[in-house]
Each structure stands twice: as structure tokens, then as C-alpha cells.
Write a protein that holds these residues in place. Sequence first.
Motif, mmCIF file in Angstrom:
data_model
loop_
_atom_site.group_PDB
_atom_site.id
_atom_site.type_symbol
_atom_site.label_atom_id
_atom_site.label_comp_id
_atom_site.label_asym_id
_atom_site.label_seq_id
_atom_site.Cartn_x
_atom_site.Cartn_y
_atom_site.Cartn_z
ATOM 1 N N ARG A 162 0.812 -1.215 0.000
ATOM 2 C CA ARG A 162 0.000 0.000 0.000
ATOM 3 C C ARG A 162 0.846 1.266 0.000
ATOM 4 O O ARG A 162 0.315 2.359 -0.257
ATOM 5 C CB ARG A 162 -0.904 0.005 1.235
ATOM 6 C CG ARG A 162 -0.158 0.080 2.547
ATOM 7 C CD ARG A 162 -1.071 0.087 3.742
ATOM 8 N NE ARG A 162 -1.839 1.315 3.833
ATOM 9 C CZ ARG A 162 -2.669 1.605 4.823
ATOM 10 N NH1 ARG A 162 -2.856 0.736 5.803
ATOM 11 N NH2 ARG A 162 -3.312 2.740 4.849
ATOM 12 N N ASN A 163 2.143 1.153 0.267
ATOM 13 C CA ASN A 163 2.995 2.325 0.401
ATOM 14 C C ASN A 163 3.745 2.690 -0.872
ATOM 15 O O ASN A 163 4.542 3.627 -0.868
ATOM 16 C CB ASN A 163 3.984 2.126 1.553
ATOM 17 C CG ASN A 163 3.271 1.977 2.883
ATOM 18 O OD1 ASN A 163 2.262 2.625 3.133
ATOM 19 N ND2 ASN A 163 3.775 1.102 3.744
ATOM 20 N N ASN A 175 -1.383 -8.928 1.132
ATOM 21 C CA ASN A 175 -2.284 -8.922 2.288
ATOM 22 C C ASN A 175 -2.657 -10.341 2.685
ATOM 23 O O ASN A 175 -2.629 -10.717 3.862
ATOM 24 C CB ASN A 175 -3.557 -8.145 1.959
ATOM 25 C CG ASN A 175 -3.308 -6.664 1.743
ATOM 26 O OD1 ASN A 175 -2.279 -6.131 2.130
ATOM 27 N ND2 ASN A 175 -4.253 -5.993 1.112
ATOM 28 N N GLU A 193 8.373 -3.195 10.840
ATOM 29 C CA GLU A 193 7.455 -2.065 10.750
ATOM 30 C C GLU A 193 7.028 -1.797 9.315
ATOM 31 O O GLU A 193 5.861 -1.452 9.062
ATOM 32 C CB GLU A 193 8.111 -0.823 11.356
ATOM 33 C CG GLU A 193 8.294 -0.932 12.875
ATOM 34 C CD GLU A 193 9.018 0.260 13.475
ATOM 35 O OE1 GLU A 193 9.544 1.098 12.693
ATOM 36 O OE2 GLU A 193 9.060 0.360 14.717
ATOM 37 N N SER A 197 3.006 -2.303 7.942
ATOM 38 C CA SER A 197 2.303 -1.192 7.314
ATOM 39 C C SER A 197 1.923 -1.523 5.873
ATOM 40 O O SER A 197 0.777 -1.328 5.458
ATOM 41 C CB SER A 197 3.188 0.062 7.340
ATOM 42 O OG SER A 197 2.595 1.120 6.614
ATOM 43 N N SER A 200 -0.998 -4.069 5.603
ATOM 44 C CA SER A 200 -2.219 -3.807 6.378
ATOM 45 C C SER A 200 -2.493 -4.886 7.421
ATOM 46 O O SER A 200 -3.598 -5.418 7.512
ATOM 47 C CB SER A 200 -3.411 -3.672 5.423
ATOM 48 O OG SER A 200 -3.265 -2.537 4.600
ATOM 49 N N LYS A 202 -2.196 -4.480 10.793
ATOM 50 C CA LYS A 202 -2.717 -3.996 12.066
ATOM 51 C C LYS A 202 -4.217 -4.253 12.170
ATOM 52 O O LYS A 202 -4.980 -3.868 11.297
ATOM 53 C CB LYS A 202 -2.434 -2.499 12.225
ATOM 54 C CG LYS A 202 -0.999 -2.157 12.542
ATOM 55 C CD LYS A 202 -0.808 -0.674 12.753
ATOM 56 C CE LYS A 202 -1.515 -0.185 14.008
ATOM 57 N NZ LYS A 202 -1.235 1.252 14.274
ATOM 58 N N GLN A 483 -8.979 0.374 16.279
ATOM 59 C CA GLN A 483 -8.223 0.198 15.049
ATOM 60 C C GLN A 483 -9.225 -0.044 13.925
ATOM 61 O O GLN A 483 -10.055 -0.952 13.990
ATOM 62 C CB GLN A 483 -7.275 -0.985 15.133
ATOM 63 C CG GLN A 483 -6.584 -1.350 13.821
ATOM 64 C CD GLN A 483 -5.684 -0.248 13.300
ATOM 65 O OE1 GLN A 483 -4.932 0.347 14.055
ATOM 66 N NE2 GLN A 483 -5.761 0.035 12.009
ATOM 67 N N GLY A 506 -2.870 6.843 7.105
ATOM 68 C CA GLY A 506 -1.788 5.880 7.293
ATOM 69 C C GLY A 506 -2.291 4.576 7.885
ATOM 70 O O GLY A 506 -3.355 4.056 7.511
ATOM 71 N N ASP A 507 -1.564 4.063 8.854
ATOM 72 C CA ASP A 507 -1.889 2.759 9.424
ATOM 73 C C ASP A 507 -3.090 2.802 10.363
ATOM 74 O O ASP A 507 -3.503 1.752 10.869
ATOM 75 C CB ASP A 507 -0.683 2.200 10.175
ATOM 76 C CG ASP A 507 0.481 1.920 9.239
ATOM 77 O OD1 ASP A 507 0.248 1.827 8.029
ATOM 78 O OD2 ASP A 507 1.624 1.801 9.729
ATOM 79 N N ASP A 508 -3.650 3.990 10.621
ATOM 80 C CA ASP A 508 -4.885 4.052 11.406
ATOM 81 C C ASP A 508 -6.054 3.428 10.647
ATOM 82 O O ASP A 508 -7.088 3.110 11.237
ATOM 83 C CB ASP A 508 -5.218 5.499 11.776
ATOM 84 C CG ASP A 508 -4.276 6.046 12.836
ATOM 85 O OD1 ASP A 508 -3.675 5.231 13.563
ATOM 86 O OD2 ASP A 508 -4.124 7.268 12.930
ATOM 87 N N SER A 510 -6.261 0.172 8.206
ATOM 88 C CA SER A 510 -5.665 -0.949 7.488
ATOM 89 C C SER A 510 -6.528 -1.226 6.269
ATOM 90 O O SER A 510 -7.681 -1.659 6.404
ATOM 91 C CB SER A 510 -5.593 -2.192 8.383
ATOM 92 O OG SER A 510 -4.603 -2.059 9.363
#
Length: 649
Positions: A162-163, A175, A193, A197, A200, A202, A483, A506-508, A510
Motif C-alpha cells: 500500500r505504500n 495482504n 514495521e 504497514s 495492512s 494492524k 483500530q 496511514g496505518d490508522d 488498514s
Amino acid sequence: MGHSSSLLRDALAGAHLKSELESEEFWGKSLGKNAKAHGVRLQYVKDYESVPLNKDVIFYETMSGARMGDNPYGIFEYLREHPEHGDFLHVWSVDTRAQVPPEYKDAPNVVFVRRNTRSYTYFLASAGYVICNANLPAFYIRRDGQKYLNTWHGVPYKSLGRNTPKARFGSPNGNSTFTKATHILTPGQFTSEKIVSAYSMKGVSNATIAEIGYPRVDRTLNADDERKARIRETLGLEPDEEAASRHHPTVLYAPTWRSENDKDVVDTEQLLDDLRAMTGPGIQLLYRGHHRMDRVIKDASVGDQLDDIIIPPHEISSNDLLAVVDVLITDFSSIFFDFLPTGKPIIHYLYDLDSYASTRGINLGEEELPGTVAKTRTELVEAINSVASDLNKHEPGHDYASDPLQGDRYASGREQFCPHDDGHASKRAVEFLLDDSQEGVCSRHLLDTLPTAVFWAAQLPSGPRAANFLESLLKSAASPAEQTVLVVERRAPLDKDFVKQIKAFGDDISTYSYDAEPPVIRPEEEVTYNKFATQYYMDFAATRARLARSSALKRIFAREYRRRLDDAKFDRVFLAADLTNEELALAYFAAKGLVTTANRWQAPSIQGTQELMPAGRAVEFALPHGSRRRKFVARTYRSLRKRLKGGSA
């Protein structure tokens, strides 16, 4: 394939092969052109549901069966050399182009299965342990009790999932493969980390990550003098002591691949001119291209055009090569991380840094790179001459691992990117997988105590109700009390501004994307499935009632949910409008508790939530409305409402 070991006979008991013809077809007959073929997917489902799990079988796959190698191979070698861990049947996945090393062809406890044959689906379904360094096929469903270790295949120098600059929601394959993993190993916190991220994880994955180093690097660090001498002889290099006395360092150029419009490309003229510039009377130059480059220009054809370079045969792994290399030249390849533990010089040749960073995305700036950075061919030649001169100032046998030639930044890079690569990663990996041992290992569990809210978007047709759904999603993401997870088909027609705002969190959030495809239905399930799929006016309550009444229907969607999301469960499930019957049935299996429509989202109550939240998130929840976060959220929300509804903020 003829195999006679008792381990294999026991492992094949569930296949019920009754004739020589059935045995031949089991090993050799393709079930379809690729992993998406119906015959392959259907056979896997049959094996998944009928074949007993065998804890004496380990299934390995590297790069979709391209070769035996990488981290899974390091683990395989360690287990073969240390039988005290158990007596296993080692099953390797290979594609039609892969070469089986001759030393393993007749090994009684090693077998090879061609992808998309019955032997492939059978062992993938029945193996007690699965070890993979990339993505497993999308049809893979992890069995209850089956341990799946993903080792990945490098430190993420390049952006992933995703980044990446062009990504909307990320990689469905990535994923899926990480969500199904029970065990994940990395070389350190940086990699952990980045992949959490990028894919996804988290709020979704139940895996344990262990930061233990890369097993493949053991092969570089533990190479003895005999193996090094054998490699040098195969390559036609001067013996180590002779090269040292003549000051002839061995230099490896190992660039990564490039692509344009999703097509692999190679600038052949640039490559050949660069290699000509690198050659010199004091250099023993090796060249190895990335395996994806090999599809466009083979290493051997480069050697045919240049007489002064050495092309290592592919039977010699990259980690074996690194054991005899004095200087590594690369670009955006993560191979340099494998070389870092040696302490020997690295040159980063970044002639296309700006264009590569903007199109592919990278996680490190040039100031963070351990070693020397060269952006032009002239700078490259100067860097080679400089490090060669510095090498010649040291005595043969100098311990570069303890005293890196390129100084403090090099040492800092090693500590940041590969602090655990000490030659014993394979041992730790085996104990982590087989015994769940985390003794002396930095590990993390991806599900913290924060409640999870999943927004089940599926294909989300555009319109006012989709806009309302997305507004609720963003409000959930703004709440530090949970989350947020978005489950979305990767081609869903979301407005670009919405996508931008989702990415801004961001990661808030997923973003769990997937490829839409119908579930695999066994012939005896077709009537039940079709009747359900074509039923009109189904809402969630009706769907839940139908599943409760039909064990066959429940089995179909429990299986499909596990294929998509493994054992992920969410505290609250919020549904988009106009979901298909199939998506409603899958959402049923996602819920720990509340299931409702997204327009009924409310922030979790503070009471009882703070006990569940990590301390940092609990403090954040109490921030005043004037905080920077609250201002950002309020501004985003007002802008969204104004644009969608045409009203005033």
C-alpha cells in the motif's frame, strides 16, 4: 517421480493412489495453466477438506517455485544438518522451469512437486508446516493446526504494498499471504514495521513476528575456507591468498530490475557501458542481474558481449557469492543488507535515483545508506578505485565485520537493518517455528488490546450511500479508541479524493484489499450455493438465518472466509449498503460482536475502552479538541461533507 522412503509412503496415505497411472498423474499431470485455473482451485479445496494434516511434512516455496533458495533453503539446510529437531519429509515446490539440484534428486526425505499438479495441492494442504519467502497462491487456505512461516525475501529498501506511489489500497496477494501466516521472521525492527504497514496487518493478522535475522545470511557468514575455495575455483577467480597478494579485489555488480507500465525493462546500452567502465586491471568483476532482468536480458548474453567480466552460474546462490566478494556494487536491491554483516565495502550506484524514487518508491534517503553513493559513471569509477585502494591498505584476513572499512555510518546501518545476522538465524528460525520459542528473541504480536472495527466495503458502487459509508469510515479512523480496517475489492470505484484521505490516515486505517472472485464450489454444493446467491432482498439478518439453517451453506462461506482472511475477527462490523448475498455471508464470519450498517457507527464509549487501550492511545483519546489531530480530522470531515453533499461546512 519414484520415491521409496517410509516418510513419503506415510505422507501419501491420504492421497489414496490405487494404480501406477494415478501415481503418475498425481506427480506429473497439470490441473490447469496457473493457480487461478478452476481445476487447481477445486482440487485444493477437496484436499483441504479431506486430507489429514501431517506434522512430519514441511512444505517449502521460494519465489513461486522458481528455485530452491533464500531463507527457506537456509532453514531446510539447518534441519537436514540437525536431525535432533525431528525426522521430516521435505517437500519443495518447483515450477516448470526450475532445476532440481542433483544432490537432492535421490534423497530419501526430499521430494519435489510441480506447481498446479495434484501433488502440489495435496502437500500444500496436508503439510504440518509451510515455509514461504513471498506470496502463496490465492487459493491457499491455512488448515487448523497448520503452522505457516513467512520469511519474506529482503529488507524493504523499496516501497511495498500500500505504500508504493501508485497503490490505491495495496497488494491483495501480499495482504493475503501475511494474514494467513502464523509466524513471520524478519532481520530487525525496520523490516517488521515496513511490512506490517505495507500489508495492512494492524487489526487483522494474528501472526507473531520474531526479529531473528535472515537464515540465508548464515550461508554467507558461515562459509568455511574450503567452500570459498571451491566457489572461487568454479568462477575462475584467483585463489584468495594470491588475489590478496596482488591486490586484486573481487567486485560484484548486482543491480535490481526496472519496469515501465508494469512491464520489466532493461536499458541494455546503459548496463553494458557501466560494466565496461567498472572493469580494470586490478579488479575481478562479477555480474549477476536480478532474476526478473533475466527475462529480458540473460546474464550469459551479457557475458558474451564483454570478455572481462565473470558470469557466475545460477547454481551458485547469491549468498554463496557474497562469501567471496570484497566489494559489492548495487542500486536499489536489498542484496546490500545481506552483505552488511561482513563489514566489507558497498557502493550504491544510483544513476536514476529521482525517477526510480518517484515511480517505484524507496524507504531510505541516500544519506541513510551505509557505504558510498555514486550517481554518475565517473563517480562510480572513482568509488571503485577508492575502496580498492583502501582494501589494499589492510592485511589479508582483516576482520571487517568488527572493523568496517566505511566507518561509523556503515556500522550504524548494520545495527539498524540487520542487528541479528550473526550466523545463527537458521537455528532461531527452526526453534521459533517448531517450538514457538521466542527465548532471547525480540518478538511482537500484531493484535494489541485495541478494539477493532471493520468496514465491509466490498465493491462499493459509487453514490450517496457509498459516501455515507466512507464518512463513517473516516470518523472511525479519527477515533483513537479503535483500530479501523477497510475490507475492499481492489478495483472498487472510490473517488480519488476519498482514496487520498484514506491514505492520509496511514496505518490508522488498514486497507485490506482483495481480488473479487467467486468461491470454489464443489459439485455437491452447487444447488445450495446457487439458490442462496440468486435470492433477492437479502439483508444481514436474513443471511444469518439462512446460514444457521444450512450446514452446507455455512461450510462454503466458512471456507471462503478463511481463504480470504484466515482467522481474523473484529469487535465491530459495519456494512456497506447493497452488499451481495455472498459478501453478507462472509461478513457474518468476521464478527466477534456487533454487526450493523456503517451509517450507525458511533465512537466506542470511553467507559471500558481505556482499560483496553495501550497507554499512549488512552492519553491521545483524552486530547482536547484544539489538538493538532482534532483540527486535522475536523477539517477533513467538513471538506468531505461540503464536496459530497454540495452544502456548506
